[in-house]
Motif scaffolding. Structure first.
Motif, PDB file in Angstrom:
ATOM      1  N   HIS A  17       0.872  -1.037  -0.068  1.00  0.00           N
ATOM      2  CA  HIS A  17       0.009   0.008  -0.070  1.00  0.00           C
ATOM      3  C   HIS A  17       0.872   1.185  -0.027  1.00  0.00           C
ATOM      4  O   HIS A  17       2.242   1.131   0.175  1.00  0.00           O
ATOM      5  CB  HIS A  17      -0.983   0.068   1.316  1.00  0.00           C
ATOM      6  N   LYS A  18       0.298   2.353  -0.307  1.00  0.00           N
ATOM      7  CA  LYS A  18       1.005   3.411  -0.377  1.00  0.00           C
ATOM      8  C   LYS A  18       2.025   4.011   0.792  1.00  0.00           C
ATOM      9  O   LYS A  18       3.069   4.390   0.640  1.00  0.00           O
ATOM     10  CB  LYS A  18       0.168   4.854  -0.632  1.00  0.00           C
ATOM     11  N   GLY A  19       1.514   3.411   1.917  1.00  0.00           N
ATOM     12  CA  GLY A  19       2.380   3.691   3.375  1.00  0.00           C
ATOM     13  C   GLY A  19       3.725   2.851   3.194  1.00  0.00           C
ATOM     14  O   GLY A  19       4.364   3.266   4.333  1.00  0.00           O
ATOM     15  N   ASP A  20       3.728   1.991   2.161  1.00  0.00           N
ATOM     16  CA  ASP A  20       4.954   1.303   2.289  1.00  0.00           C
ATOM     17  C   ASP A  20       6.065   2.066   1.643  1.00  0.00           C
ATOM     18  O   ASP A  20       7.232   1.503   1.367  1.00  0.00           O
ATOM     19  CB  ASP A  20       4.833  -0.006   1.615  1.00  0.00           C
ATOM     20  N   ILE A  21       5.816   3.097   1.237  1.00  0.00           N
ATOM     21  CA  ILE A  21       7.206   4.029   0.204  1.00  0.00           C
ATOM     22  C   ILE A  21       8.285   3.994   1.113  1.00  0.00           C
ATOM     23  O   ILE A  21       9.362   3.800   0.413  1.00  0.00           O
ATOM     24  CB  ILE A  21       6.602   5.421  -0.095  1.00  0.00           C
ATOM     25  N   ASP A  22       8.229   4.291   2.626  1.00  0.00           N
ATOM     26  CA  ASP A  22       9.411   4.588   3.097  1.00  0.00           C
ATOM     27  C   ASP A  22      10.308   3.019   3.071  1.00  0.00           C
ATOM     28  O   ASP A  22      11.398   3.040   3.107  1.00  0.00           O
ATOM     29  CB  ASP A  22       9.145   5.018   4.528  1.00  0.00           C
ATOM     30  N   PHE A  23       9.578   2.087   3.308  1.00  0.00           N
ATOM     31  CA  PHE A  23      10.090   0.664   3.220  1.00  0.00           C
ATOM     32  C   PHE A  23      10.806   0.397   1.973  1.00  0.00           C
ATOM     33  O   PHE A  23      11.832   0.078   1.901  1.00  0.00           O
ATOM     34  CB  PHE A  23       9.036  -0.546   3.682  1.00  0.00           C
ATOM     35  N   ILE A  24      10.100   0.681   1.110  1.00  0.00           N
ATOM     36  CA  ILE A  24      10.753   0.149  -0.268  1.00  0.00           C
ATOM     37  C   ILE A  24      11.924   1.370  -0.571  1.00  0.00           C
ATOM     38  O   ILE A  24      12.847   0.749  -1.181  1.00  0.00           O
ATOM     39  CB  ILE A  24       9.526   0.753  -1.571  1.00  0.00           C
ATOM     40  N   PHE A  25      12.015   2.398  -0.339  1.00  0.00           N
ATOM     41  CA  PHE A  25      13.059   3.371  -0.581  1.00  0.00           C
ATOM     42  C   PHE A  25      14.350   2.910   0.408  1.00  0.00           C
ATOM     43  O   PHE A  25      15.242   2.572  -0.210  1.00  0.00           O
ATOM     44  CB  PHE A  25      12.668   4.877  -0.122  1.00  0.00           C
ATOM     45  N   LYS A  26      13.877   2.528   1.526  1.00  0.00           N
ATOM     46  CA  LYS A  26      15.136   1.993   2.357  1.00  0.00           C
ATOM     47  C   LYS A  26      15.563   0.644   1.936  1.00  0.00           C
ATOM     48  O   LYS A  26      16.757   0.307   1.975  1.00  0.00           O
ATOM     49  CB  LYS A  26      14.626   2.029   3.996  1.00  0.00           C
ATOM     50  N   ILE A  46      12.894   9.118  -3.724  1.00  0.00           N
ATOM     51  CA  ILE A  46      11.654   8.643  -3.151  1.00  0.00           C
ATOM     52  C   ILE A  46      10.989   8.656  -4.537  1.00  0.00           C
ATOM     53  O   ILE A  46      10.122   7.883  -4.684  1.00  0.00           O
ATOM     54  CB  ILE A  46      10.938   9.923  -2.530  1.00  0.00           C
ATOM     55  N   GLU A  47      11.209   9.479  -5.434  1.00  0.00           N
ATOM     56  CA  GLU A  47      10.590   9.265  -6.838  1.00  0.00           C
ATOM     57  C   GLU A  47      10.792   7.860  -7.501  1.00  0.00           C
ATOM     58  O   GLU A  47      10.108   7.363  -7.911  1.00  0.00           O
ATOM     59  CB  GLU A  47      11.187  10.582  -7.903  1.00  0.00           C
ATOM     60  N   GLU A  48      12.117   7.472  -7.328  1.00  0.00           N
ATOM     61  CA  GLU A  48      12.327   6.107  -7.783  1.00  0.00           C
ATOM     62  C   GLU A  48      11.591   5.005  -7.135  1.00  0.00           C
ATOM     63  O   GLU A  48      10.991   3.951  -7.731  1.00  0.00           O
ATOM     64  CB  GLU A  48      13.942   5.895  -7.736  1.00  0.00           C
ATOM     65  N   ALA A  49      11.514   5.241  -5.946  1.00  0.00           N
ATOM     66  CA  ALA A  49      10.615   4.082  -5.050  1.00  0.00           C
ATOM     67  C   ALA A  49       9.114   4.292  -5.153  1.00  0.00           C
ATOM     68  O   ALA A  49       8.526   3.160  -5.307  1.00  0.00           O
ATOM     69  CB  ALA A  49      11.130   4.555  -3.621  1.00  0.00           C
ATOM     70  N   SER A  50       8.880   5.391  -5.795  1.00  0.00           N
ATOM     71  CA  SER A  50       7.225   5.423  -5.969  1.00  0.00           C
ATOM     72  C   SER A  50       7.015   4.793  -7.155  1.00  0.00           C
ATOM     73  O   SER A  50       5.925   4.237  -7.263  1.00  0.00           O
ATOM     74  CB  SER A  50       7.034   7.033  -6.129  1.00  0.00           C
ATOM     75  N   LYS A  51       7.933   4.842  -8.341  1.00  0.00           N
ATOM     76  CA  LYS A  51       7.831   4.081  -9.415  1.00  0.00           C
ATOM     77  C   LYS A  51       7.597   2.568  -9.181  1.00  0.00           C
ATOM     78  O   LYS A  51       6.755   1.785  -9.651  1.00  0.00           O
ATOM     79  CB  LYS A  51       8.764   4.404 -10.471  1.00  0.00           C
ATOM     80  N   LEU A  52       8.566   2.133  -8.509  1.00  0.00           N
ATOM     81  CA  LEU A  52       8.802   0.709  -8.026  1.00  0.00           C
ATOM     82  C   LEU A  52       7.513   0.105  -7.120  1.00  0.00           C
ATOM     83  O   LEU A  52       6.934  -0.733  -7.453  1.00  0.00           O
ATOM     84  CB  LEU A  52       9.895   0.347  -7.266  1.00  0.00           C
ATOM     85  N   LEU A  53       7.038   1.165  -6.279  1.00  0.00           N
ATOM     86  CA  LEU A  53       5.801   0.773  -5.456  1.00  0.00           C
ATOM     87  C   LEU A  53       4.743   0.862  -6.311  1.00  0.00           C
ATOM     88  O   LEU A  53       3.688  -0.066  -6.355  1.00  0.00           O
ATOM     89  CB  LEU A  53       5.610   1.859  -4.301  1.00  0.00           C
ATOM     90  N   SER A  54       4.518   1.599  -7.407  1.00  0.00           N
ATOM     91  CA  SER A  54       3.423   1.561  -8.291  1.00  0.00           C
ATOM     92  C   SER A  54       3.377   0.147  -9.178  1.00  0.00           C
ATOM     93  O   SER A  54       2.331  -0.496  -9.293  1.00  0.00           O
ATOM     94  CB  SER A  54       3.564   2.641  -9.143  1.00  0.00           C
ATOM     95  N   TRP A  55       4.503  -0.364  -9.499  1.00  0.00           N
ATOM     96  CA  TRP A  55       4.602  -1.710 -10.111  1.00  0.00           C
ATOM     97  C   TRP A  55       4.302  -2.739  -9.257  1.00  0.00           C
ATOM     98  O   TRP A  55       3.335  -3.578  -9.662  1.00  0.00           O
ATOM     99  CB  TRP A  55       6.112  -1.805 -10.575  1.00  0.00           C
TER     100      TRP A  55
END
Length: 174
Positions: A17-26, A46-55
């Motif tokens: 979910h969107k709240g996982d953005i910090d985990f994805i980045f770290k 964070i922008e790169e993490a956002s793209k990965l999270l969208s995928w």
């Protein structure tokens, strides 16, 4: 691909979910996690993490599915399938785990429930895995799960100007 929440003795595998953005980045900027990911640079923003999270949040995808592996509601890794081939009933598995959780049996536990789901709910016949030849921990994990080495591709990934050989493993789900 059919998504559902999966449970094991210690873990919950859930949707991202969107709240996982910090985990994805770290997670994907950690050199330990990305050491053998020769198909992706470590995340730098964070922008790169956002793209990965969208995928990973594309729950309607017909070619991939990815779970967030959690321990006591804390994300510790990811796993899932990509390169899904409906005609051949096959897919490639991928996985990663935060360094502090290595060698504790969590990835074995997670992949066991994911492989069971693949057989029972996704009707997969074959699961493949592509592992860097110098990633001995991942090779041991796959062998423990009864994957069989089928070939070695000396030029699987071109990364930072160098080709990296990978072992290709396969598991027929019975």
């Amino acid at each position: 691909m059919h998504y559902k929440k999966l449970f094991s003795k210690h873990l919950l595998l859930r949707k991202f979910h969107k709240g996982d953005i910090d985990f994805i980045f770290k997670h994907f900027s950690d050199a330990n996690v990305t050491r053998f990911l020769y198909d992706q640079e470590p995340l730098k923003s964070i922008e790169e993490a956002s793209k990965l999270l969208s995928w990973v949040m594309d729950f309607d995808s017909q070619d991939h599915i990815r779970w967030c592996i959690t321990l006591k509601d804390i994300p510790i890794g990811t796993c899932g399938f990509h390169l899904y081939d409906a005609e051949m009933k096959s897919a490639e598995i991928g996985y990663d785990l935060a360094y502090q959780h290595w060698n504790k049996g969590y990835m074995t536990e997670a992949l066991n429930v994911v492989l069971h789901h693949a057989k029972q709910n996704l009707q997969l016949h074959t699961v493949n895995a592509c592992v860097a030849t110098d990633n001995t921990f991942s090779q041991k994990l796959l062998q423990k799960l009864k994957f069989v080495l089928v070939k070695t591709d000396p030029n699987k990934h071109l990364y930072r100007g160098k080709y990296y050989p990978h072992h290709i493993y396969s598991l027929v789900l019975k």
